[in-house]
Design a protein around this motif. Structure first.
Motif, PDB file in Angstrom:
ATOM      1  N   TRP A 185      43.136  32.752  47.300  1.00 41.73           N
ATOM      2  CA  TRP A 185      41.895  31.969  47.348  1.00 41.73           C
ATOM      3  C   TRP A 185      41.300  32.016  48.746  1.00 41.73           C
ATOM      4  O   TRP A 185      40.076  32.155  48.919  1.00 41.73           O
ATOM      5  N   ASN A 186      42.154  31.895  49.767  1.00 41.15           N
ATOM      6  CA  ASN A 186      41.688  31.945  51.158  1.00 41.15           C
ATOM      7  C   ASN A 186      40.914  33.222  51.449  1.00 41.15           C
ATOM      8  O   ASN A 186      39.896  33.205  52.135  1.00 41.15           O
ATOM      9  N   GLU A 187      41.431  34.336  50.954  1.00 40.39           N
ATOM     10  CA  GLU A 187      40.790  35.621  51.224  1.00 40.39           C
ATOM     11  C   GLU A 187      39.365  35.635  50.666  1.00 40.39           C
ATOM     12  O   GLU A 187      38.434  36.116  51.317  1.00 40.39           O
ATOM     13  N   THR A 188      39.204  35.082  49.470  1.00 40.62           N
ATOM     14  CA  THR A 188      37.876  35.025  48.862  1.00 40.62           C
ATOM     15  C   THR A 188      36.985  34.029  49.593  1.00 40.62           C
ATOM     16  O   THR A 188      35.790  34.282  49.814  1.00 40.62           O
ATOM     17  N   ALA A 189      37.547  32.878  49.973  1.00 39.03           N
ATOM     18  CA  ALA A 189      36.772  31.846  50.672  1.00 39.03           C
ATOM     19  C   ALA A 189      36.253  32.353  52.014  1.00 39.03           C
ATOM     20  O   ALA A 189      35.115  32.061  52.412  1.00 39.03           O
ATOM     21  N   LYS A 190      37.075  33.115  52.720  1.00 37.73           N
ATOM     22  CA  LYS A 190      36.644  33.642  54.010  1.00 37.73           C
ATOM     23  C   LYS A 190      35.512  34.653  53.844  1.00 37.73           C
ATOM     24  O   LYS A 190      34.620  34.754  54.699  1.00 37.73           O
ATOM     25  N   LYS A 191      35.533  35.403  52.746  1.00 40.76           N
ATOM     26  CA  LYS A 191      34.423  36.308  52.456  1.00 40.76           C
ATOM     27  C   LYS A 191      33.146  35.516  52.199  1.00 40.76           C
ATOM     28  O   LYS A 191      32.053  35.912  52.626  1.00 40.76           O
ATOM     29  N   PHE A 192      33.297  34.397  51.509  1.00 37.44           N
ATOM     30  CA  PHE A 192      32.141  33.548  51.215  1.00 37.44           C
ATOM     31  C   PHE A 192      31.563  32.975  52.509  1.00 37.44           C
ATOM     32  O   PHE A 192      30.348  32.985  52.717  1.00 37.44           O
ATOM     33  N   VAL A 193      32.424  32.474  53.368  1.00 40.83           N
ATOM     34  CA  VAL A 193      31.973  31.884  54.633  1.00 40.83           C
ATOM     35  C   VAL A 193      31.270  32.931  55.494  1.00 40.83           C
ATOM     36  O   VAL A 193      30.239  32.656  56.127  1.00 40.83           O
ATOM     37  N   SER A 218      34.705  29.530  34.672  1.00 43.91           N
ATOM     38  CA  SER A 218      34.004  30.484  35.526  1.00 43.91           C
ATOM     39  C   SER A 218      33.395  31.595  34.677  1.00 43.91           C
ATOM     40  O   SER A 218      33.906  31.931  33.605  1.00 43.91           O
ATOM     41  N   THR A 219      32.321  32.155  35.195  1.00 46.31           N
ATOM     42  CA  THR A 219      31.677  33.272  34.517  1.00 46.31           C
ATOM     43  C   THR A 219      32.224  34.574  35.085  1.00 46.31           C
ATOM     44  O   THR A 219      32.110  34.815  36.292  1.00 46.31           O
ATOM     45  N   PRO A 220      32.858  35.414  34.265  1.00 45.17           N
ATOM     46  CA  PRO A 220      33.348  36.697  34.771  1.00 45.17           C
ATOM     47  C   PRO A 220      32.219  37.486  35.416  1.00 45.17           C
ATOM     48  O   PRO A 220      31.106  37.564  34.892  1.00 45.17           O
ATOM     49  N   GLY A 221      32.487  38.037  36.556  1.00 46.70           N
ATOM     50  CA  GLY A 221      31.470  38.760  37.302  1.00 46.70           C
ATOM     51  C   GLY A 221      31.632  38.482  38.779  1.00 46.70           C
ATOM     52  O   GLY A 221      32.737  38.237  39.268  1.00 46.70           O
ATOM     53  N   ASN A 222      30.546  38.473  39.509  1.00 47.91           N
ATOM     54  CA  ASN A 222      30.608  38.332  40.955  1.00 47.91           C
ATOM     55  C   ASN A 222      30.366  36.895  41.417  1.00 47.91           C
ATOM     56  O   ASN A 222      29.844  36.675  42.504  1.00 47.91           O
ATOM     57  N   THR A 223      30.742  35.926  40.595  1.00 47.76           N
ATOM     58  CA  THR A 223      30.680  34.539  41.043  1.00 47.76           C
ATOM     59  C   THR A 223      31.871  34.251  41.948  1.00 47.76           C
ATOM     60  O   THR A 223      32.916  34.908  41.848  1.00 47.76           O
ATOM     61  N   PHE A 224      31.727  33.253  42.809  1.00 48.16           N
ATOM     62  CA  PHE A 224      32.834  32.912  43.694  1.00 48.16           C
ATOM     63  C   PHE A 224      34.068  32.498  42.890  1.00 48.16           C
ATOM     64  O   PHE A 224      35.183  32.935  43.184  1.00 48.16           O
ATOM     65  N   GLY A 225      33.877  31.642  41.887  1.00 52.20           N
ATOM     66  CA  GLY A 225      35.002  31.148  41.112  1.00 52.20           C
ATOM     67  C   GLY A 225      35.790  32.251  40.449  1.00 52.20           C
ATOM     68  O   GLY A 225      37.038  32.252  40.492  1.00 52.20           O
ATOM     69  N   LYS A 242      41.562  37.151  42.774  1.00 54.26           N
ATOM     70  CA  LYS A 242      42.374  37.376  43.967  1.00 54.26           C
ATOM     71  C   LYS A 242      43.639  36.507  43.940  1.00 54.26           C
ATOM     72  O   LYS A 242      44.726  36.963  44.312  1.00 54.26           O
ATOM     73  N   SER A 243      43.511  35.272  43.475  1.00 61.61           N
ATOM     74  CA  SER A 243      44.683  34.400  43.364  1.00 61.61           C
ATOM     75  C   SER A 243      45.682  34.960  42.360  1.00 61.61           C
ATOM     76  O   SER A 243      46.899  34.940  42.586  1.00 61.61           O
ATOM     77  N   ALA A 244      45.170  35.461  41.229  1.00 56.50           N
ATOM     78  CA  ALA A 244      46.039  36.053  40.211  1.00 56.50           C
ATOM     79  C   ALA A 244      46.742  37.295  40.747  1.00 56.50           C
ATOM     80  O   ALA A 244      47.927  37.526  40.477  1.00 56.50           O
ATOM     81  N   GLU A 245      46.021  38.093  41.520  1.00 62.32           N
ATOM     82  CA  GLU A 245      46.609  39.308  42.111  1.00 62.32           C
ATOM     83  C   GLU A 245      47.768  38.947  43.039  1.00 62.32           C
ATOM     84  O   GLU A 245      48.847  39.551  42.964  1.00 62.32           O
ATOM     85  N   PHE A 246      47.551  37.965  43.907  1.00 64.96           N
ATOM     86  CA  PHE A 246      48.588  37.566  44.850  1.00 64.96           C
ATOM     87  C   PHE A 246      49.782  36.944  44.116  1.00 64.96           C
ATOM     88  O   PHE A 246      50.936  37.195  44.464  1.00 64.96           O
ATOM     89  N   PRO A 257      27.851  34.379  52.400  1.00 62.05           N
ATOM     90  CA  PRO A 257      27.734  33.652  51.120  1.00 62.05           C
ATOM     91  C   PRO A 257      26.928  34.398  50.063  1.00 62.05           C
ATOM     92  O   PRO A 257      27.231  34.307  48.871  1.00 62.05           O
ATOM     93  N   ASP A 258      25.933  35.155  50.505  1.00 65.69           N
ATOM     94  CA  ASP A 258      25.026  35.769  49.538  1.00 65.69           C
ATOM     95  C   ASP A 258      25.614  36.987  48.834  1.00 65.69           C
ATOM     96  O   ASP A 258      24.963  37.579  47.965  1.00 65.69           O
ATOM     97  N   GLN A 259      26.844  37.366  49.174  1.00 67.87           N
ATOM     98  CA  GLN A 259      27.470  38.453  48.422  1.00 67.87           C
ATOM     99  C   GLN A 259      27.923  37.990  47.034  1.00 67.87           C
ATOM    100  O   GLN A 259      28.254  38.810  46.193  1.00 67.87           O
ATOM    101  N   PHE A 260      27.934  36.670  46.810  1.00 70.84           N
ATOM    102  CA  PHE A 260      28.317  36.123  45.511  1.00 70.84           C
ATOM    103  C   PHE A 260      27.069  35.726  44.726  1.00 70.84           C
ATOM    104  O   PHE A 260      26.116  35.174  45.279  1.00 70.84           O
ATOM    105  N   SER A 261      27.114  35.987  43.441  1.00 69.85           N
ATOM    106  CA  SER A 261      25.910  35.844  42.617  1.00 69.85           C
ATOM    107  C   SER A 261      25.515  34.400  42.338  1.00 69.85           C
ATOM    108  O   SER A 261      24.387  34.146  41.913  1.00 69.85           O
ATOM    109  N   ASP A 262      26.419  33.449  42.559  1.00 66.58           N
ATOM    110  CA  ASP A 262      26.085  32.059  42.254  1.00 66.58           C
ATOM    111  C   ASP A 262      25.743  31.227  43.499  1.00 66.58           C
ATOM    112  O   ASP A 262      25.567  30.013  43.403  1.00 66.58           O
TER     113      ASP A 262
END
Length: 225
Positions: free
Chosen positions: A159-167, A119-126, A132-136, A170-175
């Motif tokens: 991961w779920n928390e990030t996925a729900k933000k994506f759903v 993954s590319t550090p930054g605002n990519t989904f990955g 977020k997974s590491a934090e939890f 989606p355009d809040q993520f740079s990739d």
């Protein structure tokens, strides 16, 4: 301001604990200049402690009778040099690792196992999902949890928390635009929507194993000084 650490002992008070042992232990503490914080505790099957009585007026573990103390948290007490209570820590935890460090560990572990690419550090989904997974995961590991399934559950929740933000957006993520350009957007949003609505216990085995790969890597990284 410096710190100093010394052991805390939780004793399982039973008839087998004899006076001779206590006498020699006291002499040893006096010789080593060890300050002792004493609790009566029942040792549970998983190694945790259930507090039965508090014999230390300062109560450095900040517990009440009936509380469960994770086994890793009963090991050391860390103070500022002026004697103020700071926190209880597991002597085996590597507290120098940041969430970003752990996200990198997670990313590398997944790439090694599944060859996803890094993954590319930054605002990519990955990368955001890794953070977020590491934090939890760090939260539960720091509390003394070492069970891979429990850590994996926490990882999936992150991961779920990030996925729900994506759903939701989606355009809040740079990739996201890259997914559209490659014709992968519709499939990816459906996959993330589906998985984010499922608890870890209900995931297919292959999805659980992905979380376990991360859990093992993060536990090892945090527990290695």
């Amino acid at each position: 301001m410096g710190v100093f650490c010394f052991p805390i002992y939780l004793y399982y008070m039973s008839n087998k604990l004899n006076e001779t042992f206590q006498k020699h232990l006291k002499l040893l503490h006096e010789h080593l200049n060890i300050n002792e914080s004493n609790y009566d505790a029942q040792i549970l099957d998983n190694g945790d402690y259930k507090i039965l009585a508090i014999n230390d007026k300062d109560n450095p573990l900040d517990v009440k009778v009936g509380d469960i103390v994770p086994k890793g948290k009963a090991t050391l007490k860390q103070y500022y040099s002026d004697g103020d209570y700071f926190k209880v820590i597991d002597e085996n935890l590597n507290e120098s690792m940041s969430i970003e460090d752990l996200a990198t560990v997670s990313d590398k572990a997944l790439d090694n196992a599944y060859h996803y690419g890094r993954s590319t550090p930054g605002n990519t989904f990955g990368w955001q999902a890794n953070l977020k997974s590491a934090e939890f995961a760090k939260r539960v590991i720091d509390s003394g949890v070492t069970d891979i399934e429990k850590i994996s559950d926490a990882i999936h929740s992150g991961w779920n928390e990030t996925a729900k933000k994506f759903v939701a957006n989606p355009d809040q993520f740079s990739d996201t635009q890259k997914l559209r350009d490659n014709g992968k957007f519709d499939a990816k949003i459906e996959q993330r929507r589906k998985l984010s609505d499922v608890n870890y216990s209900s995931l297919p085995e292959e999805e659980k194993e992905k979380d376990r790969v991360v859990a093992r890597a993060l536990l090892n990284a945090i527990q290695t000084p």
